[in-house]
Design a protein around this motif. Structure first.
Motif, short mmCIF file in Angstrom:
data_model
loop_
_atom_site.label_atom_id
_atom_site.label_comp_id
_atom_site.label_asym_id
_atom_site.label_seq_id
_atom_site.Cartn_x
_atom_site.Cartn_y
_atom_site.Cartn_z
N LEU A 80 0.76 -1.13 -0.13
CA LEU A 80 0.01 0.11 0.10
C LEU A 80 0.73 1.31 0.14
CD1 LEU A 80 -3.33 0.56 2.06
CD2 LEU A 80 -1.42 2.31 2.06
N PHE A 84 1.15 3.81 -2.96
CA PHE A 84 0.77 5.00 -2.89
C PHE A 84 1.62 6.12 -3.28
CE2 PHE A 84 -1.23 8.55 -0.20
CZ PHE A 84 -2.62 8.16 -0.54
N PHE A 118 -4.76 0.03 -3.87
CA PHE A 118 -5.46 0.88 -2.58
C PHE A 118 -6.64 -0.02 -2.09
CE2 PHE A 118 -7.21 3.65 0.61
CZ PHE A 118 -6.00 4.22 1.18
#
Length: 399
Positions: A80, A84, A118
């Motif tokens: 994640l 990101f 995500f």
């Protein structure tokens, strides 16, 4: 941990995930009020403009199922955070280095790739950190970021464009906020080794696709989200070009959908628990279709605002929790191991509309010179979704 509350230590990771969703949606939706500006800068047809958002969701959708496999191999938190950061650098590229239509598509796809990880990672972390008695409440907290990001992206991009005089500054600002939030996510989120979805990934996809009830729910989800993405991606352009609303407020008008959806999206699932999911769906789909039709038919600002509020109440956001719960019950009845696979296919089916709708809408505008017909097509597709719901059984079939 009680059944009615979430432990304060767990609340912070959920708030951090909500922040992440807020920025993903703000990054994404900030572009929509500026589509006509970007099109004019690069001399694009409306079909080409629609392809920009369509290409984003094409790669986004493609990453939904593989992300679960990657998460099990390198860890959900690590995946994640790393993806990101990719989102942040993609925004920098879009802001500073996208000087041609091809480079616009490249950095848009780059952003969609990072953002595509995500959803599975965030909800996998939520399921592993929150007690099962509070999963609904935990998901609601994370989900809130979708509406908040929608509101921020749509409402802020127009005024910021007027203030800065160009759109590059907007995406550069979002890039900085996105990269800074990665540090917050890294600090707040616990380490998760394996996701529930990852443990269920071996269930055969074909078995899920052969289930009649899941098939029709997935098709209906596509129909519901088709109207949503038509209204969200092209709404600001429509209100600006065809209804005389200034760029400063055109995005804010579309953001009304997110504002009015916050409370209904939290309660519709509970209502469907009491009166039945099929009954709720058969009411929501035609009402949602009507509100999409009225968005295009309305001429006065007051009528447009009322249609947007109504869509927020009865549209996609209210159908979502019902669809998720309904999919879960039918999948669980097949096999506990089918849950992760079924939810992956469900999300894939719905988000495919985000690939198709912007492109078809742009094509219709090229052919007719207006977006009105595109809204009417979206309303008709929503009616089709309600028709397909009629073939779904309220309760799972007993083995």
């Amino acid at each position: 941990m009680s059944k009615s509350k979430i432990d304060s230590k767990i609340l912070w990771p959920l708030i951090a995930l909500c922040l992440g969703w807020t920025l993903i949606y703000a990054d994404r939706t900030a572009m929509y009020p500026l589509l006509s500006v970007i099109g004019d800068n690069f001399h694009l047809t409306n079909t080409q403009i629609g392809t920009i958002t369509g290409s984003y969701f094409l790669i986004y959708v493609a990453m939904q199922i593989p992300s679960g496999i990657f998460a099990d191999k390198i860890g959900q938190k690590r995946l994640l955070i790393s993806t990101f950061i990719i989102v942040g650098f993609a925004l920098i590229g879009f802001a500073l280095f996208a000087k041609s239509y091809l480079s616009l598509l490249l950095f848009t796809v780059f952003h969609g790739f990072g953002a595509g990880f995500f959803y599975p990672c965030a909800y996998g972390i939520m399921l592993k950190t929150v007690d099962s008695d509070s999963w609904g409440r935990g998901a609601a907290i994370v989900n809130l970021g979708m509406s908040l990001g929608l509101i921020i992206g749509l409402a802020a991009s127009g005024p910021l464009y007027i203030h800065f005089g160009n759109y590059s500054a907007i995406f550069l600002l979002l890039a900085i906020l996105t990269l800074l939030s990665a540090f917050i996510l890294n600090k707040a989120i616990p380490n998760i080794e394996k996701s529930i979805a990852g443990q269920q990934e071996n269930f055969k996809v074909l078995e899920v696709l052969k289930n009649k009830n899941l098939l029709f729910i997935n098709l209906s989800q596509f129909c519901a989200l088709y109207g949503y993405w038509t209204a969200v991606t092209w709404g600001a352009t429509f209100f600006y070009e065809e209804r005389g609303i200034s760029m400063e407020f055109a995005g804010l008008f579309v953001a009304i959908v997110g504002i009015s959806a916050i409370i209904p999206s939290l309660v519709m699932g509970s209502i469907s628990d009491k009166i039945g999911r099929k009954k709720m769906a058969l009411v929501l789909f035609p009402l949602g279709s009507l509100t999409i039709f009225l968005m295009a038919y309305a001429r006065s600002k007051a009528a447009i605002i009322l249609s947007l509020i109504a869509y927020g109440v009865v549209g996609k956001s209210s159908w979502d929790p019902i669809a998720v719960a309904w999919t879960g019950s039918h999948a669980f009845a097949m096999d506990k191991k089918a849950l992760g696979t079924a939810m992956g296919i469900f999300n894939f089916s719905g988000m495919m509309s985000a690939v198709v709708a912007p492109i078809i809408t742009g094509f219709i505008k090229d052919v007719t010179g207006s977006l009105v017909a595109a809204y009417y097509v979206a309303a008709a597709i929503s009616v089709l979704g309600g028709f397909l719901i009629m073939f779904v059984s309220e309760e799972p079939e007993s083995k």
